[in-house]
Scaffold this active site. Structure first.
Site, PDB file in Angstrom:
ATOM      1  N   CYS A  47       0.841  -1.211   0.000  1.00 23.44           N
ATOM      2  CA  CYS A  47       0.000   0.000   0.000  1.00 23.44           C
ATOM      3  C   CYS A  47       0.870   1.252   0.000  1.00 23.44           C
ATOM      4  CB  CYS A  47      -0.919   0.024   1.220  1.00 23.44           C
ATOM      5  SG  CYS A  47      -2.335  -1.095   1.137  1.00 23.44           S
TER       6      CYS A  47
ATOM      7  N   CYS B  69      -8.209  -2.529  -4.466  1.00 21.78           N
ATOM      8  CA  CYS B  69      -7.509  -3.379  -5.424  1.00 21.78           C
ATOM      9  C   CYS B  69      -8.169  -4.759  -5.500  1.00 21.78           C
ATOM     10  CB  CYS B  69      -6.054  -3.538  -5.006  1.00 21.78           C
ATOM     11  SG  CYS B  69      -5.118  -1.997  -5.006  1.00 21.78           S
TER      12      CYS B  69
ATOM     13  N   CYS C 149      -7.337  -7.564  -2.879  1.00 21.79           N
ATOM     14  CA  CYS C 149      -7.521  -7.183  -1.477  1.00 21.79           C
ATOM     15  C   CYS C 149      -8.954  -6.754  -1.163  1.00 21.79           C
ATOM     16  CB  CYS C 149      -6.557  -6.059  -1.111  1.00 21.79           C
ATOM     17  SG  CYS C 149      -4.831  -6.498  -1.370  1.00 21.79           S
TER      18      CYS C 149
ATOM     19  N   CYS D 265      -5.027   1.892   4.742  1.00 18.30           N
ATOM     20  CA  CYS D 265      -3.825   1.653   3.949  1.00 18.30           C
ATOM     21  C   CYS D 265      -2.732   2.662   4.247  1.00 18.30           C
ATOM     22  CB  CYS D 265      -4.163   1.701   2.462  1.00 18.30           C
ATOM     23  SG  CYS D 265      -4.847   3.289   1.965  1.00 18.30           S
TER      24      CYS D 265
END
Ligand code: SF4
Length: 299
Positions: free
Chosen positions: A157, A240, A243, A268
């Site tokens: 991240c 993403c 994730c 993140c």
């Protein structure tokens, strides 16, 4: 179309000139004012109180008047920031919109970016990670390092999201986010106007801080705002591909982010610094002499 205030009068830019036919972005961003000139904690606190019970549009209008083209919406194209984009565009069609392409986003996000771009006829500024950072990280830890541990996930991240965001914010005096207090415990106390000491003391605006998820969706439907198609597949927070997953019945809205982790923040590092010695050590190991740890850690 010019930027207008609530009475339909043209808004003047921070340097005192009226915005022209193209709004405030005719000359490109002006140099950032010194942090001390931007705002101090006292003023930020007063403004937070002043705007706390006001409509999001009031804060957006004030932001364009105060910061001109040195304020931007930072979006990952989730519904909250699309509400803000729609509101902001109705006040200032030249609103700056910035997003970070991590390189691991779903195809639907890219399609939505273009859909929004076409609907509002705006230029969306897409920021990318440094290729050398990602290459170094992948060489050392593999493509899917985020599955290995929380520090490895934070490392990914950091290179793919946090540093590109930091680079984008260096060009701004204020940023607008779609954060809401009911999204997660770390966001429960956010103010609508704040100083972002993690990013050089610029101003952070959260106009939807007191909105609920229902408020957001009511706006999306009433004004026919484009939204991410994965919401219709059970996703409630979208990042993403590797994730993010849909949530299960009864789960928290952010439970689909990094769902394999236990006792880790569903953050993140873009909106709050995350302190674990482990991943900053790796940042330094990957970047070597290039690493400016003070800057990279946001302090
Ligand atoms: Fe990497 Fe996952 Fe973070 Fe995206 S969400 S930057 S893939 S760890």
């Amino acid at each position: 179309m010019s930027i207008v205030d609530g009475d339909g009068k043209p808004i003047t830019s921070p340097n005192g000139s009226a915005s022209g036919a193209n709004g405030v972005t005719q000359q490109g961003p002006a140099p950032r004012a010194g942090a001390a000139e931007l705002m101090d904690d006292y003023e930020a606190g007063e403004l937070a109180v002043q705007f706390d019970d006001q409509e999001p549009e009031d804060l957006l209008r004030w932001a364009f008047e105060r910061f001109g083209d040195r304020v931007a919406i930072i979006t990952s194209f989730q519904v909250d920031s699309l509400v803000l984009l729609d509101m902001a565009w109705n006040i200032n069609p030249d609103v700056r919109v910035i997003t970070v392409d991590t390189g691991r986003l779903p195809q639907e996000t890219y399609e939505l970016i273009d859909k929004v771009r076409d609907k509002y006829n705006i230029k969306i500024e897409v920021r990318y990670p440094e290729a050398a950072h990602v290459e170094g990280m992948v060489r050392k830890h593999g493509m899917n390092l985020f599955r290995k541990s929380v520090p490895m996930r934070l490392l990914c991240c950091h290179f793919r999201k946090v540093i590109p965001l930091q680079n984008a914010l260096e060009d701004l005096d204020a940023w607008i986010t779609g954060l809401r207090r009911d999204q997660w415990a770390t966001r429960a106390n956010i103010r609508k106007v704040d100083l972002d000491h993690d990013h050089g003391g610029i101003v952070k605006l959260n106009p939807l801080a007191d909105w609920s998820e229902d408020d957001v969706w009511a706006y999306i439907r009433e004004y026919d705002v484009p939204y991410h198609p994965l919401y219709d597949q059970g996703y409630t927070s979208i990042g993403c591909v590797p994730c993010t997953r849909p949530i299960q019945p009864g789960e928290d809205n952010r439970a689909g982010r990094w769902w394999w982790e236990t006792n880790a923040p569903k953050e993140c590092g873009m909106h709050c610094p995350i302190e674990t010695g482990g991943f900053m050590h790796e940042v330094h190991a990957i970047l070597g002499d290039e690493a400016d740890i003070k800057k990279l850690s946001g302090h």
